[in-house]
Design a protein around this motif. Structure first.
Motif, PDB file in Angstrom:
ATOM      1  N   UNK A  43      15.327 -60.696 -65.216  1.00  0.00           N
ATOM      2  CA  UNK A  43      14.179 -59.939 -64.690  1.00  0.00           C
ATOM      3  C   UNK A  43      14.650 -58.683 -63.964  1.00  0.00           C
ATOM      4  N   UNK A  44      15.770 -58.771 -63.238  1.00  0.00           N
ATOM      5  CA  UNK A  44      16.313 -57.589 -62.570  1.00  0.00           C
ATOM      6  C   UNK A  44      16.812 -56.567 -63.598  1.00  0.00           C
ATOM      7  N   UNK A  45      17.357 -57.044 -64.718  1.00  0.00           N
ATOM      8  CA  UNK A  45      17.799 -56.114 -65.768  1.00  0.00           C
ATOM      9  C   UNK A  45      16.590 -55.367 -66.343  1.00  0.00           C
ATOM     10  N   UNK A  46      15.492 -56.070 -66.509  1.00  0.00           N
ATOM     11  CA  UNK A  46      14.274 -55.421 -67.001  1.00  0.00           C
ATOM     12  C   UNK A  46      13.763 -54.395 -65.988  1.00  0.00           C
ATOM     13  N   UNK A  47      13.854 -54.744 -64.697  1.00  0.00           N
ATOM     14  CA  UNK A  47      13.441 -53.799 -63.650  1.00  0.00           C
ATOM     15  C   UNK A  47      14.339 -52.568 -63.657  1.00  0.00           C
ATOM     16  N   UNK A  48      15.645 -52.765 -63.883  1.00  0.00           N
ATOM     17  CA  UNK A  48      16.579 -51.644 -63.947  1.00  0.00           C
ATOM     18  C   UNK A  48      16.273 -50.746 -65.137  1.00  0.00           C
ATOM     19  N   UNK A  49      15.907 -51.358 -66.263  1.00  0.00           N
ATOM     20  CA  UNK A  49      15.556 -50.570 -67.449  1.00  0.00           C
ATOM     21  C   UNK A  49      14.288 -49.756 -67.205  1.00  0.00           C
ATOM     22  N   UNK A  50      13.358 -50.330 -66.433  1.00  0.00           N
ATOM     23  CA  UNK A  50      12.105 -49.625 -66.138  1.00  0.00           C
ATOM     24  C   UNK A  50      12.308 -48.496 -65.133  1.00  0.00           C
ATOM     25  N   UNK A  51      13.295 -48.654 -64.255  1.00  0.00           N
ATOM     26  CA  UNK A  51      13.560 -47.644 -63.223  1.00  0.00           C
ATOM     27  C   UNK A  51      15.074 -47.457 -63.109  1.00  0.00           C
ATOM     28  N   UNK A  52      15.694 -46.720 -64.032  1.00  0.00           N
ATOM     29  CA  UNK A  52      17.157 -46.653 -64.130  1.00  0.00           C
ATOM     30  C   UNK A  52      17.852 -46.093 -62.886  1.00  0.00           C
ATOM     31  N   UNK A  53      17.172 -45.271 -62.114  1.00  0.00           N
ATOM     32  CA  UNK A  53      17.814 -44.659 -60.954  1.00  0.00           C
ATOM     33  C   UNK A  53      17.547 -45.423 -59.662  1.00  0.00           C
ATOM     34  N   UNK A  54      17.076 -46.644 -59.793  1.00  0.00           N
ATOM     35  CA  UNK A  54      16.919 -47.519 -58.629  1.00  0.00           C
ATOM     36  C   UNK A  54      18.144 -48.441 -58.571  1.00  0.00           C
ATOM     37  N   UNK A  55      18.917 -48.318 -57.532  1.00  0.00           N
ATOM     38  CA  UNK A  55      20.174 -49.085 -57.435  1.00  0.00           C
ATOM     39  C   UNK A  55      19.938 -50.553 -57.096  1.00  0.00           C
ATOM     40  N   UNK A  56      18.770 -50.870 -56.552  1.00  0.00           N
ATOM     41  CA  UNK A  56      18.529 -52.211 -56.035  1.00  0.00           C
ATOM     42  C   UNK A  56      18.682 -53.307 -57.090  1.00  0.00           C
ATOM     43  N   UNK A  57      18.134 -53.158 -58.314  1.00  0.00           N
ATOM     44  CA  UNK A  57      18.307 -54.240 -59.295  1.00  0.00           C
ATOM     45  C   UNK A  57      19.772 -54.565 -59.568  1.00  0.00           C
ATOM     46  N   UNK A  58      20.614 -53.519 -59.667  1.00  0.00           N
ATOM     47  CA  UNK A  58      22.035 -53.758 -59.926  1.00  0.00           C
ATOM     48  C   UNK A  58      22.702 -54.475 -58.745  1.00  0.00           C
ATOM     49  N   UNK A  59      22.311 -54.068 -57.541  1.00  0.00           N
ATOM     50  CA  UNK A  59      22.872 -54.708 -56.347  1.00  0.00           C
ATOM     51  C   UNK A  59      22.469 -56.173 -56.297  1.00  0.00           C
ATOM     52  N   UNK A  60      21.205 -56.461 -56.613  1.00  0.00           N
ATOM     53  CA  UNK A  60      20.736 -57.845 -56.568  1.00  0.00           C
ATOM     54  C   UNK A  60      21.390 -58.699 -57.652  1.00  0.00           C
ATOM     55  N   UNK A  61      21.597 -58.116 -58.826  1.00  0.00           N
ATOM     56  CA  UNK A  61      22.269 -58.869 -59.891  1.00  0.00           C
ATOM     57  C   UNK A  61      23.686 -59.230 -59.468  1.00  0.00           C
ATOM     58  N   UNK A  62      24.417 -58.244 -58.945  1.00  0.00           N
ATOM     59  CA  UNK A  62      25.795 -58.515 -58.521  1.00  0.00           C
ATOM     60  C   UNK A  62      25.838 -59.517 -57.373  1.00  0.00           C
ATOM     61  N   UNK A  63      24.840 -59.487 -56.518  1.00  0.00           N
ATOM     62  CA  UNK A  63      24.789 -60.433 -55.405  1.00  0.00           C
ATOM     63  C   UNK A  63      24.595 -61.861 -55.908  1.00  0.00           C
ATOM     64  N   UNK A  64      23.699 -62.035 -56.892  1.00  0.00           N
ATOM     65  CA  UNK A  64      23.487 -63.365 -57.476  1.00  0.00           C
ATOM     66  C   UNK A  64      24.758 -63.856 -58.173  1.00  0.00           C
ATOM     67  N   UNK A  65      25.383 -62.964 -58.950  1.00  0.00           N
ATOM     68  CA  UNK A  65      26.606 -63.346 -59.663  1.00  0.00           C
ATOM     69  C   UNK A  65      27.715 -63.730 -58.687  1.00  0.00           C
ATOM     70  N   UNK A  66      27.774 -63.037 -57.577  1.00  0.00           N
ATOM     71  CA  UNK A  66      28.847 -63.272 -56.614  1.00  0.00           C
ATOM     72  C   UNK A  66      28.593 -64.506 -55.761  1.00  0.00           C
TER      73      UNK A  66
END
Length: 228
Positions: free
Chosen positions: A127-150
Motif C-alpha cells: 500500500x505504501x508503494x502504491x502511495x509512492x507511485x501516486x505521489x513520487x516526491x513524497x518521501x514518507x512512503x519510502x521511509x515507512x517501507x524501510x521502517x517496516x522492513x527494518x
C-alpha cells in the motif's frame, strides 16, 4: 422516541387550538347575550353580573389557551428547525465551502496506515508503494517501507535497497534528499555494522550540499566516528 414527542406536541397543540376556538365562540355568544339583556332591561342586575362574569371567564380562558398555543407552536417549530432543518443547512454550507460540490479525494496513505494498524506488514508495504507511485516526491512512503522492513521484518538489506532506490529514482528537494541519505547511513552504521558505507554516504552529502547545514551535520557525524 423522537416521533413520539412530535405526536404528543401536535396533539397538545391541537387541543389548545380547539379550546382557543371554543373560548372565542363563548366570548362572542356571551357578549351578544349580555348586550341583548342590557338593551331589553328586563333582567335583574344579578343576572347581568353573572353574564358579565361569564364573558370575563371565557375571555380569560381564551387568553390562556392562546398563550399556550403560541408557546407550543413556537416550540414545535423550533424543535423541527434545530433537529432537521439546521443540520441540513449546515451540511449544505459545509459541503459548499469545503468541498465546492466535489468528492473529497481519498488519502493514498489511508490504506497503508490501516494495514500497519492490523499488523499486515506485507500488505502495508504494498500500500505504501502504491502511495509512492501516486505521489513520487513524497518521501514518507519510502521511509515507512524501510521502517517496516527494518523493525518488523528485521531485514535491513531490504530497507537499504528501498532507500537507495528512492534516492536514485527521484530528483529530490535538498531537505528530502539529505533526510533519506542520513537515514540510509544510519541503517548501514547501526544495523549492518558497515561504517565504511555510512561514511561514504556522509561524504556524498558534503559534496552534494556544500555550505549547507546538511554538510555541517555530515561532517559532525564523521567527526564522531573519528574519520575526520
Amino acid at each position: 422516541m423522537k416521533w413520539g414527542l412530535y405526536v404528543v406536541l401536535v396533539l397538545v397543540t391541537l387541543f389548545c387550538w380547539a379550546n382557543f376556538v371554543k373560548a372565542g365562540k363563548e366570548v362572542t355568544e356571551s357578549q351578544q347575550k349580555l348586550e341583548q339583556v342590557r338593551n331589553d332591561g328586563e333582567e335583574s342586575e344579578e343576572v347581568i353580573k353573572g353574564l358579565d362574569s361569564k364573558v370575563q371567564n371565557a375571555a380569560g380562558n381564551r387568553f390562556v389557551n392562546g398563550l399556550l398555543l403560541t408557546f407550543l407552536s413556537a416550540g414545535l417549530i423550533g424543535i423541527v428547525f434545530v433537529i432537521h432543518v439546521l443540520p441540513m443547512l449546515a451540511h449544505r454550507v459545509t459541503h459548499a465551502v469545503y468541498d465546492s460540490g466535489e468528492e473529497v479525494e481519498k488519502d493514498p496513505m489511508h490504506d497503508a496506515r490501516s494495514k500497519v494498524a492490523q499488523g499486515d506488514w506485507e500488505g502495508a508495504i504494498e500500500a505504501f508503494r502504491q502511495a509512492a507511485a501516486a505521489d513520487p516526491l513524497n518521501r514518507l512512503p519510502y521511509v515507512e517501507i524501510s521502517k517496516i522492513q527494518l523493525e518488523q521484518l528485521e531485514d535491513p538489506s531490504s530497507a537499504v535497497q528501498t532507500l537507495r532506490q528512492a534516492i536514485e529514482g527521484q530528483e529530490w528537494q535538498e531537505n528530502d534528499a539529505a533526510y533519506l541519505m542520513f537515514r540510509l547511513a544510519g541503517i548501514y552504521d547501526e544495523h549492518m555494522q558497515d561504517r565504511t558505507s555510512a561514511a561514504t554516504i556522509m561524504q556524498q552529502v558534503m559534496e552534494q550540499f556544500p555550505e549547507s547545514r546538511h554538510s555541517a551535520n555530515a561532517r559532525h557525524k564523521l567527526h564522531e566516528w573519528g574519520l575526520v
